[in-house]
Write a protein that holds these residues in place. Structure first.
Motif, short mmCIF file in Angstrom:
data_model
loop_
_atom_site.label_atom_id
_atom_site.label_comp_id
_atom_site.label_asym_id
_atom_site.label_seq_id
_atom_site.Cartn_x
_atom_site.Cartn_y
_atom_site.Cartn_z
N ALA A 1 40.92 116.93 125.36
CA ALA A 1 39.50 116.62 125.21
C ALA A 1 39.25 116.15 123.79
O ALA A 1 40.04 116.43 122.89
CB ALA A 1 38.66 117.85 125.52
N LEU B 1 35.93 114.42 120.92
CA LEU B 1 34.57 113.98 120.63
C LEU B 1 34.60 112.50 120.30
O LEU B 1 35.41 112.06 119.47
CB LEU B 1 33.98 114.72 119.43
N GLN C 1 29.91 113.13 121.40
CA GLN C 1 29.90 113.48 122.82
C GLN C 1 31.28 113.95 123.24
O GLN C 1 32.29 113.38 122.82
CB GLN C 1 29.50 112.27 123.69
N VAL C 2 31.34 114.97 124.09
CA VAL C 2 32.61 115.51 124.57
C VAL C 2 33.11 114.67 125.73
O VAL C 2 32.37 114.38 126.68
CB VAL C 2 32.45 116.99 125.01
N SER D 1 32.82 112.45 130.91
CA SER D 1 31.95 113.12 129.95
C SER D 1 31.78 114.60 130.30
O SER D 1 32.14 115.06 131.39
CB SER D 1 30.57 112.46 129.94
N GLU D 2 31.20 115.32 129.36
CA GLU D 2 30.91 116.74 129.56
C GLU D 2 30.04 116.94 130.79
O GLU D 2 30.30 117.82 131.62
CB GLU D 2 30.20 117.27 128.31
N THR E 1 32.71 125.04 129.09
CA THR E 1 31.46 125.02 128.33
C THR E 1 31.38 126.11 127.26
O THR E 1 30.69 125.95 126.26
CB THR E 1 30.24 125.15 129.26
N VAL F 1 34.18 123.08 124.62
CA VAL F 1 33.11 122.30 123.99
C VAL F 1 32.75 122.86 122.61
O VAL F 1 32.70 122.10 121.63
CB VAL F 1 31.87 122.20 124.91
N ARG G 1 33.20 120.85 118.90
CA ARG G 1 32.06 120.62 118.02
C ARG G 1 32.25 121.34 116.68
O ARG G 1 31.85 120.84 115.64
CB ARG G 1 30.77 121.05 118.71
#
Length: 152
Positions: free
Chosen positions: A20, A22, A26-27, A74-75, A99, A103, A107
């Motif tokens: 994963a 960014l 955006q993830v 996307s997330e 989540t 995620v 971040r």
């Protein structure tokens, strides 16, 4: 970005790699890495189930250092697929892990002045560890599990 490709972060769930990253805050997730975790094969038809803003193709560096094109979702697409399109009760845990751990870790890494979350392995199980203000913090539930000697 100065390269013409991205280098994803690698997470592990049930001994499977899950990439994963960014992009513009955006993830995004490598679609084919989600497949083994859901017992599904995510192929080129997957974008038909998603809105155009929920998928993209990008060049990524793989674990061998080679660069290849990957379908990214996307997330919001991950959550939608797990809850709606590919619903299975066991996917709830996968969504919560995504989540609640993946995620935030992505971040946190993007904002070094904020608390940073990472994963550590202890006695065969992964735990969340937060680094903030020069200290390491562990969830109370995880500490209790370690003290009680529970095994997964």
């Amino acid at each position: 970005m100065s390269h013409d490709y991205y280098v994803p972060s690698v997470f592990h769930r049930h001994h499977r790699a899950f990439r994963a990253l960014l992009i513009d805050d955006q993830v995004w997730v490598v679609a084919r890495d989600l497949g083994p975790l859901t017992n599904r094969h995510f192929d080129e038809h997957l974008p038909r189930k998603l809105d155009p803003d929920q998928w993209r193709r990008e060049r990524l560096e793989n674990h061998q250092g080679d660069v290849e094109w990957e379908l990214l979702i996307s997330e919001s697409a991950v959550c939608e697929l797990l809850k709606v399109n590919f619903y299975h009760p066991e996917n709830r845990g996968l969504r919560q892990w995504f989540t609640g751990e993946v995620v935030p870790a992505l971040r946190s890494a993007a904002s070094p002045h904020l608390p940073r979350q990472r994963r550590v392995e202890w006695r065969g199980k992964e735990y969340s560890l937060m680094e903030w203000q020069g200290r390491q913090w562990v969830r109370v539930a995880d500490v209790a599990e370690l003290f009680e000697g529970k095994t997964p």
